[in-house]
Design a protein around this motif. Structure first.
Motif, PDB file in Angstrom:
ATOM      1  N   ASN A  94       2.295   6.824  -4.894  1.00  0.00           N
ATOM      2  CA  ASN A  94       1.823   5.613  -5.576  1.00  0.00           C
ATOM      3  C   ASN A  94       2.218   4.320  -4.883  1.00  0.00           C
ATOM      4  O   ASN A  94       1.637   3.273  -5.149  1.00  0.00           O
ATOM      5  N   GLY A  95       3.244   4.378  -4.062  1.00  0.00           N
ATOM      6  CA  GLY A  95       3.652   3.200  -3.309  1.00  0.00           C
ATOM      7  C   GLY A  95       4.735   2.390  -3.998  1.00  0.00           C
ATOM      8  O   GLY A  95       5.052   2.586  -5.173  1.00  0.00           O
ATOM      9  N   TRP A  96       5.297   1.490  -3.226  1.00  0.00           N
ATOM     10  CA  TRP A  96       6.312   0.544  -3.686  1.00  0.00           C
ATOM     11  C   TRP A  96       5.935  -0.803  -3.094  1.00  0.00           C
ATOM     12  O   TRP A  96       5.661  -0.915  -1.906  1.00  0.00           O
ATOM     13  N   ARG A  97       5.891  -1.820  -3.924  1.00  0.00           N
ATOM     14  CA  ARG A  97       5.421  -3.136  -3.508  1.00  0.00           C
ATOM     15  C   ARG A  97       6.596  -4.070  -3.240  1.00  0.00           C
ATOM     16  O   ARG A  97       7.553  -4.129  -4.008  1.00  0.00           O
ATOM     17  N   SER A  98       6.496  -4.795  -2.137  1.00  0.00           N
ATOM     18  CA  SER A  98       7.466  -5.823  -1.783  1.00  0.00           C
ATOM     19  C   SER A  98       6.715  -7.124  -1.537  1.00  0.00           C
ATOM     20  O   SER A  98       5.718  -7.135  -0.809  1.00  0.00           O
ATOM     21  N   THR A  99       7.167  -8.193  -2.150  1.00  0.00           N
ATOM     22  CA  THR A  99       6.549  -9.495  -1.929  1.00  0.00           C
ATOM     23  C   THR A  99       7.596 -10.445  -1.363  1.00  0.00           C
ATOM     24  O   THR A  99       8.801 -10.239  -1.546  1.00  0.00           O
ATOM     25  N   GLY A 100       7.135 -11.448  -0.666  1.00  0.00           N
ATOM     26  CA  GLY A 100       8.060 -12.404  -0.094  1.00  0.00           C
ATOM     27  C   GLY A 100       7.352 -13.670   0.346  1.00  0.00           C
ATOM     28  O   GLY A 100       6.162 -13.868   0.074  1.00  0.00           O
ATOM     29  N   THR A 101       8.110 -14.493   1.048  1.00  0.00           N
ATOM     30  CA  THR A 101       7.615 -15.775   1.540  1.00  0.00           C
ATOM     31  C   THR A 101       7.979 -15.905   3.012  1.00  0.00           C
ATOM     32  O   THR A 101       9.118 -15.616   3.401  1.00  0.00           O
ATOM     33  N   ILE A 102       7.033 -16.362   3.815  1.00  0.00           N
ATOM     34  CA  ILE A 102       7.297 -16.561   5.238  1.00  0.00           C
ATOM     35  C   ILE A 102       8.211 -17.766   5.406  1.00  0.00           C
ATOM     36  O   ILE A 102       7.914 -18.859   4.917  1.00  0.00           O
TER      37      ILE A 102
END
Length: 185
Positions: free
Chosen positions: A77-85
Motif C-alpha cells: 500500500n505504500g508509505w507517504r512522506s511529504t516535505g519542503t525543498i
C-alpha cells in the motif's frame, strides 16, 4: 569508496556513490517522479526553494521479492512522506525536509559533482532522532542507492528485502558505541 554510509556527526549519515553520467541523467533520477519511483519513491516535487515534495514508498514497484511480515502493508500500500525543498541548485543540489509517520522531521540532501568522468552522488541525511532511526535510514539508503546504481549501469537489480535485514544489522553494529543523537556527553 565504501558502499557503507558514515556518521558525520550525531544524527547525520552520509553516503557516496560514483555513478555513470552525465550529471543531467543522474539529476533526472533524483527529481523526475517516474525515474525516482524505479529506485526510491515516486511523487511530485515542486522544484524550487519552498516547493513541496511528496514521495510514495511502495516497494512492490521496485522489487519482486516478498517482504518480511513487518513491511507487508508498506510493500503493498505504500508509505507517504511529504516535505519542503530547503535548497535547490539545478543539476547540483536538492535538499528537502523528510517527514511522515511518527518520526520527527529530518532533512535529506542530494549533491552531484563530476568526478573522474563519472558523477559523484553524495546523500546526506540529517536530524535523525535516534540510533534506531539512523540504523533504519542507513540500511534503507544503502539498498535504495544500490538499485539506483543498477539502473544507471544497466546491471541486474540487486535484491531489496533479502539485503535490507542484514544491512540493518551491520549498521546497528557499526553504530552500537555511538551516543544517542542529542545525548549529552
Amino acid at each position: 569508496m565504501s558502499d557503507f554510509g558514515v556518521v558525520l556527526e550525531s544524527g547525520t549519515v552520509r553516503f557516496e556513490r560514483l555513478l555513470p553520467g552525465p550529471v543531467e541523467r543522474v539529476w533526472s533520477y533524483l527529481t523526475d517522479s517516474e525515474k525516482r519511483g524505479q529506485w526510491l519513491a515516486s511523487g511530485p516535487f515542486e522544484l524550487r526553494v519552498g516547493g513541496r515534495t511528496e514521495m510514495l514508498f511502495k516497494h512492490s514497484q521496485i522489487t519482486d521479492e516478498a517482504p518480511p511480515d513487518a513491511y507487508r502493508d508498506m510493500h503493498q500500500n505504500g508509505w507517504r512522506s511529504t516535505g519542503t525543498i530547503t535548497r535547490y541548485e539545478p543539476q547540483r543540489l536538492i535538499a528537502f525536509t523528510w517527514g511522515g509517520g511518527d518520526e520527527a522531521e529530518s532533512e535529506v540532501a542530494f549533491e552531484l559533482a563530476p568526478k573522474d568522468g563519472k558523477v559523484l552522488l553524495v546523500v546526506t541525511h540529517r536530524k535523525l532522532g535516534s540510533k534506531a532511526e539512523m540504523t533504519s535510514v542507513s540500511g534503507g539508503w544503502h539498498v535504495h542507492l544500490g538499485l539506483l546504481e543498477d539502473l544507471l549501469t544497466g546491471s541486474p537489480r540487486r535484491g531489496f528485502w533479502s539485503r535490507l535485514q542484514g544491512l540493518e544489522a551491520e549498521y546497528a553494529a557499526r553504530y552500537a558505541d555511538l551516543p544517542e543523537p542529542g545525548a549529552r556527553a
